[in-house]
Design an enzyme around this catalytic site. Structure first.
Site, PDB file in Angstrom:
ATOM      1  N   SER A 179       0.810  -1.221   0.000  1.00  0.00           N
ATOM      2  CA  SER A 179       0.000   0.000   0.000  1.00  0.00           C
ATOM      3  C   SER A 179       0.845   1.274   0.000  1.00  0.00           C
ATOM      4  O   SER A 179       0.318   2.359  -0.224  1.00  0.00           O
ATOM      5  CB  SER A 179      -0.965   0.032   1.186  1.00  0.00           C
ATOM      6  OG  SER A 179      -0.288   0.326   2.389  1.00  0.00           O
ATOM      7  N   LYS A 183       2.016   4.117   7.238  1.00  0.00           N
ATOM      8  CA  LYS A 183       1.211   4.980   6.370  1.00  0.00           C
ATOM      9  C   LYS A 183       1.748   6.407   6.429  1.00  0.00           C
ATOM     10  O   LYS A 183       2.586   6.746   7.258  1.00  0.00           O
ATOM     11  CB  LYS A 183      -0.264   4.997   6.811  1.00  0.00           C
ATOM     12  CG  LYS A 183      -0.969   3.660   6.817  1.00  0.00           C
ATOM     13  CD  LYS A 183      -1.295   3.168   5.432  1.00  0.00           C
ATOM     14  CE  LYS A 183      -2.043   1.838   5.474  1.00  0.00           C
ATOM     15  NZ  LYS A 183      -2.247   1.282   4.139  1.00  0.00           N
TER      16      LYS A 183
END
Length: 197
Positions: free
Chosen positions: A116, A152
């Site tokens: 991701s 993230k």
């Protein structure tokens, strides 16, 4: 003794680039490169990673030299997810040796699972972490959210006080942190590289 500036100069010359050419690649002044190589200007992991990328090099190539004076060992702990969440563990898998000058801001390292955070971070990249509970908008960090651990990009809206954990790979949705969530910032990612042990 391992000297960051000398090693950077050696690597730049090995790659066949002048200070002017490297400065142009990085869109900085010639003086900036000269200051890094003379160690008149501090070189962070983030900036070193940017320079090594411009040189088509890696942390491994930079540090793997007989001149290295290794002084700090960093624990490599269990993986964090760049995907849909990976149950948090704290098993020490190995230790990573770093020159003290760069290792002083690094508290531990961990592996990435998932994609991701492509193109910045790939599966099985080793990320270097500075433990902190405070991040600025846009920082890449690792986070604990409801007993899962993620890597993230941090996004905080000061007006709405909303926190989002942003994926760089657009195939993955961003994660909104709710008030009822058990959420904490574990640390800031200060560097990454391929590592095999």
């Amino acid at each position: 003794m391992f000297k960051i500036g000398d090693r950077l100069k050696d690597l730049r010359e090995k790659k066949g680039l002048s200070q002017v050419q490297l400065a142009k690649l990085l869109e900085v002044s010639n003086a900036t490169i000269a200051n890094y190589e003379s160690e008149r200007r501090a070189l962070t992991f983030d900036k070193l990673q940017e320079i090594l990328s411009a040189l088509g090099s890696s942390f491994e190539e930079f540090f793997l030299t007989k001149q290295s004076n290794i002084k700090k060992e960093i624990p490599i702990v269990s993986k964090v997810s760049a995907g849909n969440g990976y149950i948090a563990e704290e098993t020490i898998l190995d230790y990573l040796s770093l020159p003290e000058e760069l290792g002083k801001n690094c508290d531990f390292a961990t592996f990435v699972t998932g994609d991701s955070m492509i193109p910045l971070l790939k599966e099985n990249d080793l990320i270097l972490i500075n433990k902190t509970e405070n991040l600025s908008n846009g920082n890449i960090g690792i986070f604990s959210l409801n007993e899962n651990v993620y890597v993230k990009k941090f996004n905080y809206n000061p007006l709405t006080k909303e926190i989002k954990l942003v994926s760089l790979n657009k195939e993955y949705p961003n994660i909104s942190v709710e008030k009822t969530d058990n959420f904490s910032i574990i640390g800031k990612v200060i560097g990454s590289f391929d590592y095999n042990f």
